[in-house]
Design a protein around this motif. Structure first.
Motif, PDB file in Angstrom:
ATOM      1  N   LEU A 267     -33.584  -7.864 -11.441  1.00 52.15           N
ATOM      2  CA  LEU A 267     -32.652  -7.868 -12.230  1.00 52.15           C
ATOM      3  C   LEU A 267     -33.802  -7.196 -13.310  1.00 52.15           C
ATOM      4  CD1 LEU A 267     -29.892 -11.065 -11.539  1.00 52.15           C
ATOM      5  CD2 LEU A 267     -30.015  -7.918 -10.286  1.00 52.15           C
ATOM      6  N   ILE A 268     -34.179  -7.347 -13.422  1.00 56.94           N
ATOM      7  CA  ILE A 268     -34.272  -7.001 -14.816  1.00 56.94           C
ATOM      8  C   ILE A 268     -35.293  -6.001 -14.611  1.00 56.94           C
ATOM      9  CG2 ILE A 268     -36.518  -7.173 -16.309  1.00 56.94           C
ATOM     10  CD1 ILE A 268     -36.070 -10.099 -16.943  1.00 56.94           C
ATOM     11  N   LEU A 269     -36.046  -5.947 -13.060  1.00 61.54           N
ATOM     12  CA  LEU A 269     -36.725  -4.187 -13.027  1.00 61.54           C
ATOM     13  C   LEU A 269     -35.848  -3.541 -12.393  1.00 61.54           C
ATOM     14  CD1 LEU A 269     -38.993  -2.800 -12.053  1.00 61.54           C
ATOM     15  CD2 LEU A 269     -39.119  -3.970  -9.255  1.00 61.54           C
ATOM     16  N   SER A 270     -34.527  -3.592 -12.477  1.00 57.72           N
ATOM     17  CA  SER A 270     -33.710  -2.640 -11.959  1.00 57.72           C
ATOM     18  C   SER A 270     -33.143  -2.537 -13.135  1.00 57.72           C
ATOM     19  CB  SER A 270     -32.144  -3.414 -11.122  1.00 57.72           C
ATOM     20  OG  SER A 270     -31.114  -2.433 -10.975  1.00 57.72           O
ATOM     21  N   ALA A 271     -32.600  -3.272 -14.410  1.00 55.81           N
ATOM     22  CA  ALA A 271     -32.413  -2.809 -15.342  1.00 55.81           C
ATOM     23  C   ALA A 271     -33.502  -2.017 -15.765  1.00 55.81           C
ATOM     24  CB  ALA A 271     -32.710  -4.147 -16.611  1.00 55.81           C
ATOM     25  N   ILE A 272     -34.300  -1.834 -15.944  1.00 56.88           N
ATOM     26  CA  ILE A 272     -35.801  -1.049 -16.325  1.00 56.88           C
ATOM     27  C   ILE A 272     -35.645   0.765 -15.769  1.00 56.88           C
ATOM     28  CG2 ILE A 272     -38.009  -0.436 -16.901  1.00 56.88           C
ATOM     29  CD1 ILE A 272     -38.798  -3.579 -16.881  1.00 56.88           C
ATOM     30  N   LEU A 273     -35.456   0.002 -14.568  1.00 49.83           N
ATOM     31  CA  LEU A 273     -35.742   2.063 -14.481  1.00 49.83           C
ATOM     32  C   LEU A 273     -34.567   1.815 -14.063  1.00 49.83           C
ATOM     33  CD1 LEU A 273     -36.165   0.395 -10.112  1.00 49.83           C
ATOM     34  CD2 LEU A 273     -37.989   2.130 -11.695  1.00 49.83           C
ATOM     35  N   PHE A 274     -33.192   1.515 -14.217  1.00 45.68           N
ATOM     36  CA  PHE A 274     -32.275   2.662 -14.911  1.00 45.68           C
ATOM     37  C   PHE A 274     -31.369   2.857 -16.226  1.00 45.68           C
ATOM     38  CE2 PHE A 274     -27.298   3.064 -16.051  1.00 45.68           C
ATOM     39  CZ  PHE A 274     -26.721   2.960 -14.813  1.00 45.68           C
ATOM     40  N   THR A 275     -32.668   2.167 -17.190  1.00 46.83           N
ATOM     41  CA  THR A 275     -32.415   3.054 -18.480  1.00 46.83           C
ATOM     42  C   THR A 275     -33.630   3.755 -18.701  1.00 46.83           C
ATOM     43  OG1 THR A 275     -32.641   0.374 -19.384  1.00 46.83           O
ATOM     44  CG2 THR A 275     -33.419   2.049 -20.883  1.00 46.83           C
ATOM     45  N   ILE A 276     -35.085   4.018 -17.897  1.00 45.60           N
ATOM     46  CA  ILE A 276     -35.346   4.913 -17.231  1.00 45.60           C
ATOM     47  C   ILE A 276     -35.040   6.572 -17.391  1.00 45.60           C
ATOM     48  CG2 ILE A 276     -37.470   5.514 -16.324  1.00 45.60           C
ATOM     49  CD1 ILE A 276     -38.780   3.677 -15.841  1.00 45.60           C
ATOM     50  N   GLY A 277     -33.803   6.071 -15.675  1.00 44.61           N
ATOM     51  CA  GLY A 277     -32.817   7.199 -15.223  1.00 44.61           C
ATOM     52  C   GLY A 277     -32.276   7.616 -16.772  1.00 44.61           C
ATOM     53  N   VAL A 278     -31.700   6.692 -17.152  1.00 41.96           N
ATOM     54  CA  VAL A 278     -30.940   7.025 -18.627  1.00 41.96           C
ATOM     55  C   VAL A 278     -30.916   7.933 -19.168  1.00 41.96           C
ATOM     56  CG1 VAL A 278     -29.042   6.127 -20.413  1.00 41.96           C
ATOM     57  CG2 VAL A 278     -29.453   5.515 -18.118  1.00 41.96           C
ATOM     58  N   THR A 279     -32.466   7.710 -19.813  1.00 43.14           N
ATOM     59  CA  THR A 279     -33.149   8.180 -20.936  1.00 43.14           C
ATOM     60  C   THR A 279     -33.294   9.714 -19.861  1.00 43.14           C
ATOM     61  OG1 THR A 279     -33.919   6.144 -21.573  1.00 43.14           O
ATOM     62  CG2 THR A 279     -35.097   8.322 -22.377  1.00 43.14           C
ATOM     63  N   GLY A 280     -34.151   9.616 -19.486  1.00 45.39           N
ATOM     64  CA  GLY A 280     -34.678  10.827 -18.063  1.00 45.39           C
ATOM     65  C   GLY A 280     -32.905  11.851 -18.563  1.00 45.39           C
ATOM     66  N   VAL A 281     -31.641  11.680 -18.370  1.00 42.32           N
ATOM     67  CA  VAL A 281     -30.676  11.747 -18.271  1.00 42.32           C
ATOM     68  C   VAL A 281     -29.797  12.881 -19.775  1.00 42.32           C
ATOM     69  CG1 VAL A 281     -28.120  12.185 -18.129  1.00 42.32           C
ATOM     70  CG2 VAL A 281     -29.869  11.373 -16.377  1.00 42.32           C
ATOM     71  N   LEU A 282     -30.576  12.311 -20.501  1.00 44.72           N
ATOM     72  CA  LEU A 282     -30.250  12.289 -22.222  1.00 44.72           C
ATOM     73  C   LEU A 282     -31.552  12.988 -22.636  1.00 44.72           C
ATOM     74  CD1 LEU A 282     -29.403   9.058 -23.886  1.00 44.72           C
ATOM     75  CD2 LEU A 282     -28.016  11.108 -23.178  1.00 44.72           C
ATOM     76  N   ILE A 283     -32.840  13.047 -22.207  1.00 45.38           N
ATOM     77  CA  ILE A 283     -33.504  14.158 -22.466  1.00 45.38           C
ATOM     78  C   ILE A 283     -33.716  14.943 -22.088  1.00 45.38           C
ATOM     79  CG2 ILE A 283     -34.403  11.921 -23.902  1.00 45.38           C
ATOM     80  CD1 ILE A 283     -36.860  12.434 -22.343  1.00 45.38           C
ATOM     81  N   LYS A 284     -34.054  15.196 -21.073  1.00 45.58           N
ATOM     82  CA  LYS A 284     -34.379  16.709 -19.918  1.00 45.58           C
ATOM     83  C   LYS A 284     -33.413  17.907 -20.004  1.00 45.58           C
ATOM     84  CE  LYS A 284     -37.707  16.258 -18.534  1.00 45.58           C
ATOM     85  NZ  LYS A 284     -39.352  16.870 -18.829  1.00 45.58           N
ATOM     86  N   ARG A 285     -34.020  19.050 -20.311  1.00 42.87           N
ATOM     87  CA  ARG A 285     -32.762  19.721 -20.250  1.00 42.87           C
ATOM     88  C   ARG A 285     -33.547  20.632 -18.662  1.00 42.87           C
ATOM     89  NH1 ARG A 285     -37.165  24.591 -22.293  1.00 42.87           N
ATOM     90  NH2 ARG A 285     -35.685  25.163 -23.524  1.00 42.87           N
TER      91      ARG A 285
END
Lengths: 119, 172
Positions: free
Chosen positions: A15-33
């Motif tokens: 579950l923690i690995l999944s949370a970390i991967l999900f957060t990487i995805g969220v951050t990417g959506v927020l910062i990439k153009r």
């Protein structure tokens, strides 16, 4: 049938690995153009959710006392993963079609330059 | 087993971060393929053999080919010279991500399941690999709730295929 492998890894680790991967995805959506990389990050988030579903279906806490087998609903998590994958495939095909369509009308597809709906 | 999980998890997280950090979309796509493969192996450690195979075929195969194809079609392989209007958002986005991962991990660290067994010590079920036959028997069993969603997904995929062709046509 293959022999069953008993992992010594706890459910929490998955579950923690999944949370970390999900957060990487969220951050990417927020910062990439670049919208293509944004789509990849959305795929990463969907995959993180799939990992939780499979992990929960593996670690169902009750086992049938008489037979010693897992409950019949233990496979439901994997069924949901199948449907998530189908929906993800549909989403990517339509999304990339929209990107190609935008690229035909404008030279750039960067998300910070697509502001027609800004008003 | 713990070592295998640690190795795969490290590969997945590092490749995920590298995917987001890369400016070049082709390299991002290749790192995403690595993440997909390590996730497929993690599914194998969870005894989900069919899901692992589908993960490799659908994600690492079909969807990534679609991504690479569109990157080549739109000629996006080179980094842009245009000024980035999202610069101030970058720091804020990373900050929000750190907050999110902190909240999620701290919640999971203190999580307990309903029958008050600690999630961190829950024993996994012992059984064989879940292959295509188990998945198929469950999917097409009329007494189980998966037959109707299966039909709905078929319509969804048809609509998506028609929609993608419509959107990518010369004149819209």
């Amino acid at each position: 049938m293959f022999p069953s492998v008993v992992p010594s890894v706890s459910l929490n680790s998955y579950l923690i690995l999944s949370a970390i991967l999900f957060t990487i995805g969220v951050t990417g959506v927020l910062i990439k153009r670049n919208p293509i990389i944004i789509f990849m990050c959305v795929e990463l988030m969907l995959n993180a959710v799939n990992l939780t579903l499979v992990a929960f279906s593996r670690y169902q806490s009750t086992v049938d006392q008489t037979t010693g087998l897992p409950p019949a609903h233990a496979i439901n998590g994997q069924m949901m993963v199948i449907f998530v994958m189908a929906v993800a495939a549909a989403e990517v095909s339509v999304g990339l079609g929209i990107l190609v369509s935008i690229f035909r009308n404008r030279t750039s597809i960067n998300v910070d330059e697509i502001d027609l709906m800004k008003g | 087993m713990t070592l295998l999980f640690a190795l795969l998890a490290t590969i997945a997280v590092v490749c995920g971060i590298l995917m987001v950090v890369q400016e070049n979309p082709v390299r991002s796509a290749l790192f995403l393929v690595l993440v997909m493969f390590s996730l497929a192996l993690l599914y194998l450690t969870l005894n989900a053999a069919f899901i692992a195979a589908v993960q490799v075929v659908v994600y690492a195969g079909a969807i990534m080919v679609l991504f690479i194809f569109v990157i080549m079609l739109l000629n996006l392989g080179t980094p842009e010279a245009m000024p980035n209007k999202l610069k101030p958002q970058t720091l804020l986005g990373i900050f929000a991500g750190l907050i999110l991962v902190g909240v999620l991990v701290s919640m999971l660290a203190g999580a307990h399941s309903k029958d008050s067994a600690d999630l961190s010590t829950t024993a996994p079920l012992t059984r064989g690999f879940v292959g295509a036959s188990e998945i198929g028997m469950t999917l097409f069993d009329p007494s189980k709730p998966w037959l109707f969603p299966f039909e709905v997904v078929s319509i969804l995929l048809l609509v998506a295929a028609v929609g993608a062709v419509m959107l990518a046509k010369k004149r819209i």
